[in-house]
Design a protein around this motif. Structure first.
Motif, PDB file in Angstrom:
ATOM      1  N   UNK A  80       0.814  -1.210   0.000  1.00  0.00           N
ATOM      2  CA  UNK A  80       0.000   0.000   0.000  1.00  0.00           C
ATOM      3  C   UNK A  80       0.850   1.264   0.000  1.00  0.00           C
ATOM      4  N   UNK A  81       2.167   1.118   0.176  1.00  0.00           N
ATOM      5  CA  UNK A  81       3.051   2.274   0.171  1.00  0.00           C
ATOM      6  C   UNK A  81       4.377   1.927  -0.494  1.00  0.00           C
ATOM      7  N   UNK A  82       5.111   2.942  -0.984  1.00  0.00           N
ATOM      8  CA  UNK A  82       6.375   2.658  -1.651  1.00  0.00           C
ATOM      9  C   UNK A  82       7.481   2.342  -0.650  1.00  0.00           C
ATOM     10  N   UNK A  83       8.493   1.617  -1.110  1.00  0.00           N
ATOM     11  CA  UNK A  83       9.630   1.329  -0.240  1.00  0.00           C
ATOM     12  C   UNK A  83      10.547   0.279  -0.830  1.00  0.00           C
ATOM     13  N   UNK A 110       3.333   1.311  -4.595  1.00  0.00           N
ATOM     14  CA  UNK A 110       2.009   0.978  -4.068  1.00  0.00           C
ATOM     15  C   UNK A 110       1.209   0.195  -5.106  1.00  0.00           C
ATOM     16  N   UNK A 111       0.621  -0.902  -4.687  1.00  0.00           N
ATOM     17  CA  UNK A 111      -0.168  -1.738  -5.594  1.00  0.00           C
ATOM     18  C   UNK A 111       0.542  -2.996  -6.044  1.00  0.00           C
ATOM     19  N   UNK A 137       8.320  -4.247   5.692  1.00  0.00           N
ATOM     20  CA  UNK A 137       8.584  -2.862   6.082  1.00  0.00           C
ATOM     21  C   UNK A 137       7.577  -1.863   5.500  1.00  0.00           C
ATOM     22  N   UNK A 138       6.647  -2.337   4.666  1.00  0.00           N
ATOM     23  CA  UNK A 138       5.613  -1.475   4.092  1.00  0.00           C
ATOM     24  C   UNK A 138       4.243  -1.996   4.517  1.00  0.00           C
ATOM     25  N   UNK A 139       3.242  -1.110   4.507  1.00  0.00           N
ATOM     26  CA  UNK A 139       1.879  -1.548   4.820  1.00  0.00           C
ATOM     27  C   UNK A 139       1.375  -2.399   3.667  1.00  0.00           C
TER      28      UNK A 139
END
Length: 138
Positions: A38-41, A100-101, A127-129
């Motif tokens: 759901x988030x970049x990383x 994300x995605x 480490x990301x949602x």
């Protein structure tokens, strides 16, 4: 053993920026259920391996696990307490750049309830949602 490329064109890569949402690798293709970022990383190769082990231990040969990301970005760092200058540090670890995605892992051959429990264990290591997704009817 953590994942890494066999060979690369350049040993060290620039950090870059992760902009926008994933347009590829953003739907469940191989399995029935998956977890989606759901988030970049960056996700380290060791983290990907830790997630694989946690999922394999839960599934225990019933279902099949698919890993949809690969760590192809080298991340370098200089040693601690080193003075400024002397160039860029040596490659420290390999990471997968995630937008994300992006679908991270997929599962097939298990019930939805089993997949949810398995991915809940996996999500705590990421480490990301992430969120639980299932395959859309084509």
């Amino acid at each position: 053993m953590a994942l890494m490329p066999r060979r690369v064109k350049h040993r060290k890569s620039q950090r870059g920026r992760i902009k926008g949402n994933a347009t590829r690798g953003n739907r469940v293709v191989f399995g029935d259920y998956g977890i989606q970022s759901l988030e970049p990383g960056w996700i380290k190769a060791a983290t990907i391996e830790a997630g694989r082990i946690a999922a394999q231990q839960y599934v225990r040969g019933e279902g099949k696990l698919y890993i949809r990301i690969f760590p192809d970005k080298s991340v370098s760092s200089t040693p601690l307490e080193t003075r400024m200058g002397k160039g860029k540090g040596e490659p420290d670890f390999w990471a997968a750049s995630v937008k994300p995605g992006t679908i991270l892992y997929e599962l097939s051959g298990v019930t939805e309830q089993q997949a949810k429990v398995c991915f809940a264990r996996l999500a705590s290591k990421m480490p990301v949602k992430v969120r639980f997704v299932s395959r859309r009817p084509a």
